[in-house]
Design a protein around this motif. Structure first.
Motif, PDB file in Angstrom:
ATOM      1  N   LYS A 106       0.949  -1.405   0.021  1.00 49.87           N
ATOM      2  CA  LYS A 106      -0.171  -0.049   0.143  1.00 49.87           C
ATOM      3  C   LYS A 106       0.693   1.110  -0.038  1.00 49.87           C
ATOM      4  N   THR A 107       2.070   1.174   0.728  1.00 45.75           N
ATOM      5  CA  THR A 107       2.831   2.434   0.720  1.00 45.75           C
ATOM      6  C   THR A 107       3.636   2.567  -0.432  1.00 45.75           C
ATOM      7  N   ASN A 108       4.302   1.523  -0.953  1.00 44.18           N
ATOM      8  CA  ASN A 108       5.484   1.635  -1.878  1.00 44.18           C
ATOM      9  C   ASN A 108       5.152   1.287  -3.342  1.00 44.18           C
ATOM     10  N   PHE A 109       3.811   0.386  -3.358  1.00 48.72           N
ATOM     11  CA  PHE A 109       3.584  -0.181  -4.785  1.00 48.72           C
ATOM     12  C   PHE A 109       2.287  -0.022  -5.138  1.00 48.72           C
ATOM     13  N   LYS A 110       1.492   1.249  -4.649  1.00 42.10           N
ATOM     14  CA  LYS A 110       0.282   1.391  -4.881  1.00 42.10           C
ATOM     15  C   LYS A 110      -0.210   1.428  -6.359  1.00 42.10           C
ATOM     16  N   ASP A 111       0.513   1.541  -7.553  1.00 40.15           N
ATOM     17  CA  ASP A 111       0.075   1.629  -8.750  1.00 40.15           C
ATOM     18  C   ASP A 111       0.423   0.505  -9.431  1.00 40.15           C
ATOM     19  N   GLU A 112       1.021  -0.511  -8.974  1.00 38.74           N
ATOM     20  CA  GLU A 112       1.538  -1.661  -9.633  1.00 38.74           C
ATOM     21  C   GLU A 112       0.352  -2.758 -10.224  1.00 38.74           C
ATOM     22  N   GLY A 113       0.666  -3.351 -11.416  1.00 36.49           N
ATOM     23  CA  GLY A 113      -0.159  -4.222 -12.029  1.00 36.49           C
ATOM     24  C   GLY A 113      -0.168  -5.455 -11.014  1.00 36.49           C
ATOM     25  N   ILE A 114      -1.518  -6.448 -11.494  1.00 38.43           N
ATOM     26  CA  ILE A 114      -1.695  -7.588 -10.514  1.00 38.43           C
ATOM     27  C   ILE A 114      -0.495  -8.409 -10.471  1.00 38.43           C
ATOM     28  N   SER A 115       0.099  -8.692 -11.688  1.00 35.15           N
ATOM     29  CA  SER A 115       1.206  -9.649 -11.720  1.00 35.15           C
ATOM     30  C   SER A 115       2.298  -9.304 -11.086  1.00 35.15           C
ATOM     31  N   THR A 116       2.747  -7.939 -10.915  1.00 33.97           N
ATOM     32  CA  THR A 116       3.699  -7.399 -10.249  1.00 33.97           C
ATOM     33  C   THR A 116       3.208  -7.492  -8.678  1.00 33.97           C
ATOM     34  N   LEU A 117       2.017  -7.153  -8.445  1.00 36.07           N
ATOM     35  CA  LEU A 117       1.543  -7.662  -6.944  1.00 36.07           C
ATOM     36  C   LEU A 117       1.863  -8.762  -6.603  1.00 36.07           C
ATOM     37  N   MET A 118       1.478  -9.762  -7.538  1.00 35.39           N
ATOM     38  CA  MET A 118       1.560 -11.252  -7.180  1.00 35.39           C
ATOM     39  C   MET A 118       2.993 -11.425  -6.791  1.00 35.39           C
ATOM     40  N   GLY A 119       3.912 -11.165  -7.580  1.00 33.51           N
ATOM     41  CA  GLY A 119       5.194 -11.377  -7.357  1.00 33.51           C
ATOM     42  C   GLY A 119       5.903 -10.650  -6.103  1.00 33.51           C
ATOM     43  N   LEU A 120       5.629  -9.277  -6.098  1.00 31.53           N
ATOM     44  CA  LEU A 120       6.165  -8.531  -4.947  1.00 31.53           C
ATOM     45  C   LEU A 120       5.487  -8.935  -3.495  1.00 31.53           C
ATOM     46  N   SER A 121       4.271  -9.450  -3.656  1.00 25.39           N
ATOM     47  CA  SER A 121       3.741  -9.901  -2.189  1.00 25.39           C
ATOM     48  C   SER A 121       4.365 -11.402  -1.923  1.00 25.39           C
ATOM     49  N   LYS A 122       4.790 -12.136  -3.092  1.00 21.96           N
ATOM     50  CA  LYS A 122       5.460 -13.500  -2.777  1.00 21.96           C
ATOM     51  C   LYS A 122       7.013 -13.169  -2.115  1.00 21.96           C
ATOM     52  N   SER A 123       7.562 -12.285  -2.859  1.00 23.56           N
ATOM     53  CA  SER A 123       8.973 -12.039  -2.261  1.00 23.56           C
ATOM     54  C   SER A 123       8.740 -11.435  -1.143  1.00 23.56           C
ATOM     55  N   LEU A 124       7.880 -10.396  -0.846  1.00 19.56           N
ATOM     56  CA  LEU A 124       7.806  -9.669   0.510  1.00 19.56           C
ATOM     57  C   LEU A 124       7.508 -10.850   1.685  1.00 19.56           C
ATOM     58  N   ALA A 125       6.683 -11.590   1.558  1.00 14.91           N
ATOM     59  CA  ALA A 125       6.369 -12.859   2.410  1.00 14.91           C
ATOM     60  C   ALA A 125       7.584 -13.512   2.896  1.00 14.91           C
ATOM     61  N   MET A 126       8.238 -13.807   1.639  1.00  9.77           N
ATOM     62  CA  MET A 126       9.384 -14.725   1.854  1.00  9.77           C
ATOM     63  C   MET A 126      10.572 -14.041   2.633  1.00  9.77           C
ATOM     64  N   GLY A 127      10.726 -12.803   2.496  1.00  7.55           N
ATOM     65  CA  GLY A 127      11.660 -12.028   2.986  1.00  7.55           C
ATOM     66  C   GLY A 127      11.397 -11.803   4.629  1.00  7.55           C
ATOM     67  N   PHE A 128      10.057 -11.484   4.845  1.00 14.65           N
ATOM     68  CA  PHE A 128       9.663 -11.410   6.289  1.00 14.65           C
ATOM     69  C   PHE A 128       9.649 -12.761   6.918  1.00 14.65           C
ATOM     70  N   ALA A 129       9.332 -13.607   6.206  1.00 16.25           N
ATOM     71  CA  ALA A 129       9.536 -15.096   6.719  1.00 16.25           C
ATOM     72  C   ALA A 129      10.889 -15.439   7.227  1.00 16.25           C
ATOM     73  N   LYS A 130      11.799 -15.222   6.214  1.00  8.82           N
ATOM     74  CA  LYS A 130      13.505 -15.475   6.426  1.00  8.82           C
ATOM     75  C   LYS A 130      13.915 -14.548   7.863  1.00  8.82           C
ATOM     76  N   LYS A 131      13.387 -13.261   7.605  1.00  5.53           N
ATOM     77  CA  LYS A 131      13.694 -12.666   8.857  1.00  5.53           C
ATOM     78  C   LYS A 131      13.184 -13.258  10.292  1.00  5.53           C
ATOM     79  N   LYS A 132      12.086 -13.408  10.180  1.00  2.00           N
ATOM     80  CA  LYS A 132      11.379 -14.030  11.441  1.00  2.00           C
ATOM     81  C   LYS A 132      12.070 -15.571  12.041  1.00  2.00           C
ATOM     82  N   VAL A 133      12.635 -16.162  10.938  1.00  2.00           N
ATOM     83  CA  VAL A 133      13.121 -17.441  11.195  1.00  2.00           C
ATOM     84  C   VAL A 133      14.491 -17.141  11.719  1.00  2.00           C
ATOM     85  N   LYS A 134      15.241 -16.201  11.266  1.00  2.00           N
ATOM     86  CA  LYS A 134      16.520 -15.660  11.736  1.00  2.00           C
ATOM     87  C   LYS A 134      16.230 -15.172  13.118  1.00  2.00           C
ATOM     88  N   ASP A 135      15.396 -14.382  13.441  1.00  2.00           N
ATOM     89  CA  ASP A 135      15.171 -13.660  14.760  1.00  2.00           C
ATOM     90  C   ASP A 135      14.785 -15.004  15.855  1.00  2.00           C
TER      91      ASP A 135
END
Length: 142
Positions: A106-135
């Motif tokens: 919502k903050t950084n990618f509010k004008d992206e298309g759906i395929s970009t949103l799908m890729g971004l959401s997957k990458s962000l979710a993986m990044g946040f999950a990896k950070k949580k595992v490391k924590d």
């Protein structure tokens, strides 16, 4: 027409929140979606085009049909057919339900298309999950 990310998310949630494995047009109406609204039709087309929803019977489309009578213009109508979220649709909404992912989009990618949103959401979710595992474990996951 532009993609309304909140509307798209809410529509995916409405599919996910149905009681059974299938979603009917009435289920979406109960969730306050109007099947005659061009915004609804537009976003349903996006879900279908990106393989996020399919008909349960395996046929093409999602129940929004076009007809052309001789001497008249084009008209559309609905066939109330059971639909379902695909595995890809479930993954996408699971990623969007994560607060950090949704806020970042919502903050950084509010004008992206759906395929970009799908890729971004997957990458962000993986990044946040990896950070949580490391924590939690101190281990880096690659």
């Amino acid at each position: 027409m532009k993609i309304d990310q909140q509307y798209l998310k809410d529509l995916l949630i409405a599919f996910e929140d149905t009681d059974g494995p299938d979603t009917m047009l009435d289920d979406l109406a109960t969730a306050s979606f109007n099947s005659d609204d061009p915004v609804f039709i537009f976003h349903m087309r996006l879900l279908y085009d990106n393989g996020l929803i399919v008909r349960v019977d395996g046929k093409a489309g999602f129940g929004h049909e076009m007809s052309r009578a001789l001497g008249e213009g084009v008209s559309y109508y609905w066939i109330d057919t059971p639909l379902r979220l695909t595995a890809r649709g479930h993954d996408f909404i699971a990623d969007l339900r994560q607060q950090e992912v949704w806020q970042t989009i919502k903050t950084n990618f509010k004008d992206e298309g759906i395929s970009t949103l799908m890729g971004l959401s997957k990458s962000l979710a993986m990044g946040f999950a990896k950070k949580k595992v490391k924590d939690l474990t101190g281990l880096d996951i690659d």
